[in-house]
Design an enzyme around this catalytic site. Structure first.
Site, PDB file in Angstrom:
ATOM      1  CG  ASP A  99      -2.274   0.424   1.027  1.00  0.00           C
ATOM      2  OD1 ASP A  99      -2.435   1.525   0.466  1.00  0.00           O
ATOM      3  OD2 ASP A  99      -3.205  -0.316   1.388  1.00  0.00           O
ATOM      4  CG  ASP A 202      -4.581   5.672   0.903  1.00  0.00           C
ATOM      5  OD1 ASP A 202      -5.458   4.819   1.070  1.00  0.00           O
ATOM      6  OD2 ASP A 202      -4.508   6.742   1.557  1.00  0.00           O
ATOM      7  CD  GLU A 256      -8.778   4.456  -1.646  1.00  0.00           C
ATOM      8  OE1 GLU A 256      -9.718   4.187  -0.896  1.00  0.00           O
ATOM      9  OE2 GLU A 256      -7.922   5.323  -1.347  1.00  0.00           O
ATOM     10  CG  HIS A 323      -9.035  -1.422   4.336  1.00  0.00           C
ATOM     11  ND1 HIS A 323      -8.780  -1.473   2.975  1.00  0.00           N
ATOM     12  CD2 HIS A 323      -8.662  -0.186   4.731  1.00  0.00           C
ATOM     13  CE1 HIS A 323      -8.275  -0.316   2.589  1.00  0.00           C
ATOM     14  NE2 HIS A 323      -8.188   0.487   3.640  1.00  0.00           N
ATOM     15  CG  ASP A 324     -11.458   1.998   3.456  1.00  0.00           C
ATOM     16  OD1 ASP A 324     -10.988   1.959   4.606  1.00  0.00           O
ATOM     17  OD2 ASP A 324     -10.819   2.431   2.478  1.00  0.00           O
TER      18      ASP A 324
HETATM   19  C1  NOJ Z   1      -8.198   5.177   1.916  1.00  0.00           C
HETATM   20  C2  NOJ Z   1      -7.919   4.001   2.799  1.00  0.00           C
HETATM   21  O1  NOJ Z   1      -8.392   2.843   2.183  1.00  0.00           O
HETATM   22  C3  NOJ Z   1      -8.578   4.283   4.127  1.00  0.00           C
HETATM   23  O2  NOJ Z   1      -8.560   3.171   4.975  1.00  0.00           O
HETATM   24  C4  NOJ Z   1      -7.904   5.473   4.756  1.00  0.00           C
HETATM   25  O3  NOJ Z   1      -8.593   5.843   5.923  1.00  0.00           O
HETATM   26  C5  NOJ Z   1      -7.861   6.669   3.818  1.00  0.00           C
HETATM   27  N1  NOJ Z   1      -7.549   6.308   2.471  1.00  0.00           N
HETATM   28  C6  NOJ Z   1      -6.829   7.654   4.266  1.00  0.00           C
HETATM   29  O4  NOJ Z   1      -5.547   7.130   4.036  1.00  0.00           O
END
Ligand code: NOJ
Length: 549
Positions: A99, A202, A256, A323-324
């Site tokens: 990541d 990210d 992302e 994970h989000d």
């Molecule tokens: C995206 C990530 O997937 C998330 O978990 C994170 O809180 C935010 N970006 C900030 O890095």
């Protein structure tokens, strides 16, 4: 096709290291734990492993706040453990993707600490600004962070404010400073030299702030986004990273890209800025803007959005969980009445679209959302921010509880359920860093599903093996088919060969509703016994069929 990139052939498995496997009984997953499960991942049939952050971090956002890119967090092990992971993965033909979190660092990163001296070269690594005139007591602009609340934090000792699009412990890096880009290239090369295969980048479409003018509207979160989402400068930075680093490595680059649109998404790929990216529209199918309100899930909208991305973007990064996000069966399926059927139906959908399929840890055994808890007990910094705002707005506890339950990222972060022993086999301690979902005792575990040919896990294994051997599923084009609202139907075609996916994504029986002359083919995978296919057929609840035409 011998010139296919590896990421066209292989599926990606995402590991959230904190919750995957704990080797030393401290209640926290770690790298040796991951190594001990590589054979499991190999047997599942994935080829690439993406690790959520394992770097040094105060863990405000559980690792998405990095304090040293060149160190491994002691909770997860050492750099030797990491090298060993790459080596052991390689022995099994598995690749590791890291990541890359470089929109921001932690406020505990040395660069940020140094940046607090106004005369330090690091001052310009971040966005330090004076407050609004006349008295400087207001933040420099009205932006709100992604996690709600002002996107600025005042530091009295500096006499200035710094920008943070996420938590206040995640100050944004300043990409107008070429030194920052140099630092990012150094990090990339460091890990490429260690043998990693690529990066998941990210929030990579927000890194370049074109201006710091006030944002429009009154949104609780992301006000000001029009000044930093996918700006020309952002494309140019990605292009530079590609030219300087990525083009020199055999690698995969995954973006992302929150709120990405077709135009920018297409450009990301066409201009070689990345190999694929995550779109967020599909995840918004049951949410209002800003995630605060929910919308009823409708298969009709779900497939419309998925089809649009399939049609407009040549190669998608397909996912239903990470994970989000909350767990996909709890969200798009039916966890009570059709847990198994809907888990398999979602798998068939995700793994037969055109693009690289991403599977999130536990998705392959049908893990579900955790039971509702008290909002204050969440470990998710974003949920806690939302809770504190809701509290300030005097939202009664009952409603706050429901709201936080819906947005809480903890749902995806409960420990991986390996077996029915202590802490679901995740850890030898009973006090894991986050409580285990008690439903492991009902048999949602790898061990239970391993020996059951009818389990969700066995379905994933079969499907991954079919995808691995099928050039049609890897390279075929995507052809949507007209069908009833709750029925998903599409074909994948490659050099005269075709496969068809048919899914009733609902808890009721449905006629196929396809408007074509005839329908015949061989059922190669199904989630019901005795599925056979004809034009007037009725699909059972969540029935999902893969056909070879
Ligand atoms: C995206 C990530 O997937 C998330 O978990 C994170 O809180 C935010 N970006 C900030 O890095």
């Amino acid at each position: 096709m011998s010139d296919q990139p590896l990421w066209h052939k292989e599926a990606v498995y995402q590991i959230y290291p904190r919750s995957f496997c704990d080797s030393n009984g401290d209640g926290i997953g770690d790298i040796p734990g991951i190594i001990s499960k590589l054979d499991y991942l190999k047997s599942l049939g994935v080829g690439i492993i993406w690790l959520s952050p394992i770097y040094a971090s105060p863990l405000d956002d559980l690792g998405y706040d990095i304090s040293d890119y060149y160190k491994i967090h002691p909770d997860y092990g050492t750099m030797d453990d990491f090298d060993n992971l790459v080596k052991e993965a390689d022995k099994r033909g598995l690749k590791i993707v890291m990541d890359l979190v470089v929109n921001h660092t932690s406020d505990e990163h040395q660069w940020f600490q140094e940046s607090m001296k106004k005369d330090s070269p690091y001052h310009d690594y971040y966005y330090w600004r004076e407050g609004k005139k006349p008295n400087g007591k207001q933040p420099p602009n009205n932006w709100t962070s992604m996690f709600t609340g002002s996107a600025w934090q005042y530091v009295p000792s500096v006499g200035e404010w710094y920008l943070h699009l996420y938590s206040k412990k995640q100050p944004d890096l300043n990409y107008h400073n070429p030194k920052v880009i140099e630092e990012v290239e150094k990090i990339l090369n460091f890990y490429f030299d260690k043998g990693v295969y690529g990066f998941r980048c990210d929030v990579i479409n927000q890194i370049y702030k074109e201006s710091l003018e006030d944002g429009k509207g009154h949104s609780f979160s992301a006000r000001g986004i029009e000044h930093y989402l996918m700006k020309e400068g952002n494309h140019q930075i990605l292009r530079k990273l590609y030219e300087d680093v990525f083009s020199k490595r055999d690698c995969v680059v995954i973006g992302e890209t929150y709120a990405v649109d077709f135009k920018n998404g297409y450009r990301f790929l066409a201009d070689h800025e990345m190999d694929m990216f995550f779109q967020f529209e599909l995840m918004g199918v049951d949410q209002s803007k800003g995630r605060v309100f929910s919308r009823k899930f409708k298969t009709k909208n779900f497939k419309r959005i998925a089809y649009e991305w399939q049609k407009n973007i040549p190669w998608n990064a397909n996912y239903l969980e990470n994970h989000d996000q909350t767990r996909s069966i709890s969200r798009f399926g039916d966890e009570k009445r059709f847990w198994k059927q809907s888990g398999k139906a979602l798998a068939l959908f995700n793994l037969t679209l055109r693009g690289t399929p991403f599977i999130y840890e536990g998705e392959e055994i049908g893990m579900l959302n955790k039971p509702m808890g008290e909002p204050e007990n969440s470990r998710d910094v974003c949920a806690l921010y939302i809770n504190s705002i809701a509290k300030k707005m005097l939202l009664p506890r009952f409603w706050r509880k429901r709201l936080i339950n819906r947005v809480d990222r903890d749902h995806a972060r409960t420990p991986m359920q390996w077996d029915k022993t202590t802490s679901a086999g995740f850890s030898s301690t009973t006090s894991a860093w986050i409580p285990v979902n008690p439903n492991y005792l009902e048999g949602i575990t790898v061990e239970d599903e391993n020996n059951d040919p009818d389990s969700i896990l066995s379905f994933y294994r079969k499907l991954l093996s079919i995808r691995r051997q099928s050039i049609i599923l890897q390279e075929g084009d995507f052809e949507p088919l007209s069908s009833a609202d709750d029925v998903i139907a599409f074909r994948r075609n490659y050099e005269g060969g075709s496969m068809m996916t048919l899914i009733n994504l609902s808890g009721k029986e449905h006629k196929l509703g396809m408007k074509c002359g005839k329908l015949s083919g061989k059922v190669i995978l199904s989630n019901y016994p005795g599925s056979h296919v004809f034009l007037e057929m009725t699909l059972r609840p969540y029935e999902a069929i893969l056909l070879q035409l």
